[in-house]
Write an enzyme that holds these catalytic residues in place. Structure first.
Site, PDB file in Angstrom:
ATOM      1  N   PHE A   1     -56.438 -31.298  60.817  1.00  0.00           N
ATOM      2  CA  PHE A   1     -57.828 -31.273  60.347  1.00  0.00           C
ATOM      3  C   PHE A   1     -58.527 -29.968  60.695  1.00  0.00           C
ATOM      4  O   PHE A   1     -59.749 -29.911  60.775  1.00  0.00           O
ATOM      5  CB  PHE A   1     -58.614 -32.465  60.908  1.00  0.00           C
ATOM      6  CG  PHE A   1     -57.894 -33.779  60.795  1.00  0.00           C
ATOM      7  CD1 PHE A   1     -57.493 -34.255  59.553  1.00  0.00           C
ATOM      8  CD2 PHE A   1     -57.590 -34.527  61.911  1.00  0.00           C
ATOM      9  CE1 PHE A   1     -56.811 -35.451  59.428  1.00  0.00           C
ATOM     10  CE2 PHE A   1     -56.896 -35.735  61.797  1.00  0.00           C
ATOM     11  CZ  PHE A   1     -56.514 -36.198  60.560  1.00  0.00           C
TER      12      PHE A   1
ATOM     13  N   GLY B   1     -51.236 -26.241  51.578  1.00  0.00           N
ATOM     14  CA  GLY B   1     -49.886 -26.490  52.088  1.00  0.00           C
ATOM     15  C   GLY B   1     -48.875 -26.775  50.993  1.00  0.00           C
ATOM     16  O   GLY B   1     -47.820 -26.150  50.920  1.00  0.00           O
TER      17      GLY B   1
ATOM     18  N   PRO C   1     -47.324 -38.889  44.767  1.00  0.00           N
ATOM     19  CA  PRO C   1     -48.429 -39.841  44.523  1.00  0.00           C
ATOM     20  C   PRO C   1     -48.810 -40.677  45.743  1.00  0.00           C
ATOM     21  O   PRO C   1     -49.999 -40.905  45.987  1.00  0.00           O
ATOM     22  CB  PRO C   1     -47.880 -40.725  43.395  1.00  0.00           C
ATOM     23  CG  PRO C   1     -46.874 -39.863  42.697  1.00  0.00           C
ATOM     24  CD  PRO C   1     -46.259 -39.003  43.761  1.00  0.00           C
TER      25      PRO C   1
ATOM     26  N   GLN D   1     -54.074 -39.179  51.284  1.00  0.00           N
ATOM     27  CA  GLN D   1     -54.993 -38.092  51.607  1.00  0.00           C
ATOM     28  C   GLN D   1     -56.402 -38.394  51.096  1.00  0.00           C
ATOM     29  O   GLN D   1     -57.394 -38.134  51.775  1.00  0.00           O
ATOM     30  CB  GLN D   1     -54.521 -36.787  50.965  1.00  0.00           C
ATOM     31  CG  GLN D   1     -53.368 -36.140  51.671  1.00  0.00           C
ATOM     32  CD  GLN D   1     -53.858 -35.454  52.939  1.00  0.00           C
ATOM     33  OE1 GLN D   1     -53.989 -36.095  53.980  1.00  0.00           O
ATOM     34  NE2 GLN D   1     -54.140 -34.185  52.860  1.00  0.00           N
TER      35      GLN D   1
ATOM     36  N   LYS E   1     -52.394 -28.232  42.536  1.00  0.00           N
ATOM     37  CA  LYS E   1     -53.539 -27.768  43.321  1.00  0.00           C
ATOM     38  C   LYS E   1     -53.664 -28.696  44.547  1.00  0.00           C
ATOM     39  O   LYS E   1     -53.051 -29.746  44.608  1.00  0.00           O
ATOM     40  CB  LYS E   1     -54.830 -27.820  42.497  1.00  0.00           C
ATOM     41  CG  LYS E   1     -54.783 -27.005  41.191  1.00  0.00           C
ATOM     42  CD  LYS E   1     -56.153 -26.916  40.497  1.00  0.00           C
ATOM     43  CE  LYS E   1     -56.549 -28.183  39.779  1.00  0.00           C
ATOM     44  NZ  LYS E   1     -57.781 -28.040  38.950  1.00  0.00           N
ATOM     45  N   GLY E   2     -54.467 -28.305  45.503  1.00  0.00           N
ATOM     46  CA  GLY E   2     -54.567 -29.068  46.744  1.00  0.00           C
ATOM     47  C   GLY E   2     -55.453 -30.298  46.611  1.00  0.00           C
ATOM     48  O   GLY E   2     -56.276 -30.398  45.711  1.00  0.00           O
TER      49      GLY E   2
ATOM     50  N   GLU F   1     -58.541 -31.549  51.205  1.00  0.00           N
ATOM     51  CA  GLU F   1     -59.910 -31.239  51.606  1.00  0.00           C
ATOM     52  C   GLU F   1     -60.905 -31.677  50.549  1.00  0.00           C
ATOM     53  O   GLU F   1     -61.992 -32.167  50.877  1.00  0.00           O
ATOM     54  CB  GLU F   1     -60.057 -29.745  51.913  1.00  0.00           C
ATOM     55  CG  GLU F   1     -58.899 -29.247  52.756  1.00  0.00           C
ATOM     56  CD  GLU F   1     -59.262 -28.358  53.927  1.00  0.00           C
ATOM     57  OE1 GLU F   1     -60.379 -28.459  54.456  1.00  0.00           O
ATOM     58  OE2 GLU F   1     -58.401 -27.563  54.321  1.00  0.00           O
TER      59      GLU F   1
END
Ligand code: MOS
Length: 760
Positions: A257, A527, A643, A649, A712-713, A716
């Site tokens: 985090f 990541g 997935p 997340q 893409k991430g 966050e």
């Protein structure tokens, strides 16, 4: 070994073809290891001869140590070392990460008598047992020449500077386009308000933990970190040794985090102690010390001016910010690059300031700037919706844009409108009655429905992946990246399995070990988008090596048997990938343990992930208690690489958002410095009973430009917008606006004219 460089500008068309297999989820590959306790975290290492360390820390918030009394500590049975001061020749500062160094702050404790924050280490104790080390550390007594502290944004002695002037580099500059002040003044509908969030701390389940062990002149450090490369190179700098002599191992991190992104200040001292003793030494930093010994989310304030025409079209925004930093470092903020991109606002001006306070240097914590910035912006957008009588979803759709208003170039992909539409559908938004207080539950609770959007830059860094075809036909992967629970290992295994047509169980993934391929900081939601392109490129190399076609299933068992039968060496391939626009220099930085993220601006385009959150709250009118009854979150993170873990997340981000909106506040101690509620009993986070239904869905459309896999991430962006969606829902329930976080029972109960003072 040859390491061809792959540039991730050309999309791989095969991956964009509809393919049922590509959508098939796999379970988290290390789930069994984790739940059975087989997964090894840094502090699980127990090399023979292990000694145990504990820190004694300062009890004043600023000043000088005049004397440290260690006799009582040394007298404890089993104590091996009590170190209060290191010589510069044995321990040098690692440098601050924003100035080309590796530490989370410039200040390296135990090098001089200066105390910059409460909780700063004043002694390192090493003993045969943890009990002895703990007892001895508690007996270390210091005398201080204490000075007054300033630990809040408004404290006398806190010093505010303009960020762009203090840090004259393009990456710290204010975002500005057009003439926002003039456009705001002309706007017929205007909102002007100030928002704030309190300081908060990450409380990952895994405490900071280090085992330092010398093998001859080589140092092996088991460290929970998101950045083993920086720990390796930072330690080499601190100890004055060749980085090749330092190996940092971090295969599993129990939550990062952002807390574990840089070299912690206890690691160098621990390595020196281990060398002096000729024994491995372990330190697990107690929870209370982590509140003062590592980074946190600093308090910040945001003044937002938002102009619109009478139809709700946004015409101007001014976003002025002030963020807490330490006395000794300027922890730069980046609040305005996201607020400038959320909507098609032609005229935007950002201005960011930093306020020096007497704390350890703050740092990244999940959506470090976007969480607070978007709380402010999306609360303001909701106010514009109310002021213009537009539905909040319709208003957001009307202000969507395909063009980055800052650069004038297109977004690589932007499916925010699809997120809003699909989320509204899944949530049943059409049944909402707009008037605040107009919806009630059967038990009499006020019902509020709120919406907010979020965005987070789609970054990526350079990465190396090495693949080895094992004798049994399995694939061993080493990749640049760290597994802190987000699911990187699963995403890598699934990518390899899908590409070769083999079972995910046949893929073993090694990450976070500088003894393998070079390691880059894993943070900023990059990541997966960093490691997977390297893995993808290495797979192409492997196919060439095996003489396999460029696509389609590969019989790896037969291929391994053939190699063995022919007496040829095993197949090992390696590839380096660079994000669009990066040069070979990025690879050099990767090998030096220096962060090199690209994005959100790339040559020809800008890239962000997007999200829409829909929230139902229930507010009990008599006691002001807010429950988050259900959340629908729809995400555009490009193609979903894994997935199961991606959905985890997003759920985790929503839970975090509930904490951020309603619970979490680190209480600064204005008298003695530090934070008062520095443990999990008093730092209140959501528990299972606070978390009800969370419905997650993905657009799952590959981004055509960011990398060959279209990824893409998501880690966050998950948090971005949760807090304003909750605040907007509370307004819909009660008619009250809340502009500072967290929103607690006392805030909900307080009357408009008798606000309960908020200490942020
Ligand atoms: Mo993240 S807060 O960039 O680890």
């Amino acid at each position: 070994m040859s390491a061809p460089t792959h540039r991730d500008s050309a999309p791989d068309a095969r991956l964009h073809a509809p393919d049922a297999r590509a959508a098939t989820p796999i379970p988290r590959v290390d789930a069994y290891e984790k739940v059975t306790g087989a997964a090894r975290y840094s502090a699980d290492r127990t090399p023979p001869g292990l000694a145990h360390a504990m820190l004694a820390v300062a009890t004043v918030g600023r000043g000088r140590v005049t004397h440290v009394e260690t006799a009582a500590a040394r007298a404890v049975a089993g104590v091996l070392l009590v170190l209060t001061r290191f010589e510069e020749h044995e321990l040098r500062p690692a440098g601050y990460r924003l100035s080309g160094g590796y530490g989370f702050q410039t200040l390296q404790p135990l090098l001089d008598d200066r105390i910059a924050y409460r909780g700063q280490p004043i002694a390192l104790v090493v003993a045969e047992t943890l009990v002895a080390a703990t007892e001895a550390a508690a007996l270390v007594e210091a005398r201080y020449a204490a000075e007054p502290v300033a630990v809040t944004l408004d404290a006398p002695g806190a010093e505010t500077v303009g960020q762009a002037a203090a840090l004259p580099q393009p990456m710290f500059a204010d975002t500005a386009v057009g003439d926002a002040d003039a456009a705001f003044a002309r706007s017929p509908v205007r909102f002007d308000g100030e928002f704030g969030i309190s300081a908060q701390h990450q409380v990952p389940m895994e405490l900071l933990g280090t085992v330092a062990e010398w093998r001859g002149d080589d140092l092996v450090v088991h460290e929970c970190t998101q950045n083993s490369g920086a720990v390796q190179h930072g330690l080499a700098r601190q100890l004055g040794i060749d980085p090749a002599r330092v190996r940092v191992v971090s295969p599993q991190v129990g939550g990062g985090f952002g807390q574990k992104t840089w070299l912690q200040s206890h690691v160098g001292p621990l390595a020196v102690a281990a060398r002096r003793l000729g024994r491995p030494v372990k330190l697990v930093v107690p929870r209370t010390q982590t509140f003062h010994g590592s980074t946190f989310r600093p308090a910040s304030r945001h003044r937002i001016r938002l102009g619109a025409d009478r139809s709700g079209r946004l015409t101007a925004a001014v976003h002025e910010t002030r963020q807490q930093t330490s006395r000794h470092d300027l922890f730069a903020s980046d609040f305005t690059s996201v607020t400038a991109r959320m909507y098609g606002i032609a005229d935007f001006r950002g201005h960011q300031r930093l306020t020096r306070t007497d704390v350890q240097t703050p740092g990244f914590m999940r959506a470090p700037f976007e969480h607070a910035a978007v709380f402010a912006l999306e609360s303001a957008v909701d106010e514009i919706a109310c002021a213009t009588g537009r539905d909040p979803v319709a208003l957001r759709l009307a202000n969507d844009t395909g063009t980055d208003p800052v650069t004038g170039r297109p977004f690589s992909s932007r499916h925010l409108a699809a997120c809003l539409r699909r989320g509204a559908e899944r949530f049943g938004w059409a049944a909402r009655t707009p008037r605040p207080g107009s919806m009630r539950a059967a038990d009499g609770a006020l019902v509020g429905w709120g919406v907010a959007a979020g965005a987070y830059r789609a970054s990526a860094g350079p990465a190396v992946a090495r693949l080895r075809l094992a004798a049994d036909g399995g694939i061993a992967v080493e990749a640049s990246g760290h597994e802190m629970g987000q699911g990187l290992r699963t995403a890598v295994a699934r990518t390899v399995a899908l590409d070769l047509g083999i079972a995910a169980e046949s893929v073993r993934v090694g990450v976070g070990d500088t003894g393998g391929v070079p390691q880059h900081l894993t943070a900023g939601s990059w990541g997966t988008a960093t490691a997977l392109p390297a893995v993808h490129a290495a797979l192409r190399e492997l196919r060439v090596r095996l003489g396999a076609p460029d696509e389609g299933p590969v019989d790896t068992v037969a291929a391994a048997a053939e190699l063995a039968a022919a007496g040829r060496p095993e197949a090992v391939v390696e590839a380096l990938s660079l994000p669009p626009g990066q040069s070979a220099q990025a690879a050099d930085r990767l090998r030096a343990g220096l962060p090199t993220p690209a994005g959100p601006e790339y040559p020809g385009f800008s890239a962000f992930s997007f999200i829409a959150h829909f929230v139902e709250v229930r507010v009990e009118p008599a006691i002001g208690r807010v429950r988050v009854e259900r959340v629908v979150s729809v995400v555009d993170c490009g193609r979903v690489a894994s997935p199961v873990t991606a959905a985890g997340q997003i759920r985790g981000g929503v839970v975090w958002g509930i904490g951020a909106a309603l619970r979490e506040r680190s209480e600064p101690d204005p008298r003695f410095g530090g934070f008062l509620n520095a443990d999990l009993a008093e730092y209140v986070v959501p528990v299972n009973a606070d978390v009800r239904r969370i419905d997650v869905d993905f657009i799952d459309a590959p981004d055509p430009l960011v990398n060959a896999l279209g990824v893409k991430g998501c880690g966050e962006v998950a948090l971005v917008g949760v807090a304003p969606a909750i605040a907007n829902a509370i307004h819909h329930a009660t008619g009250r606006r809340h502009r500072s976080l967290p929103i607690r029972v006392e805030d909900v109960l307080a009357r408009e004219d008798g606000m309960i003072a908020n200490s942020w």
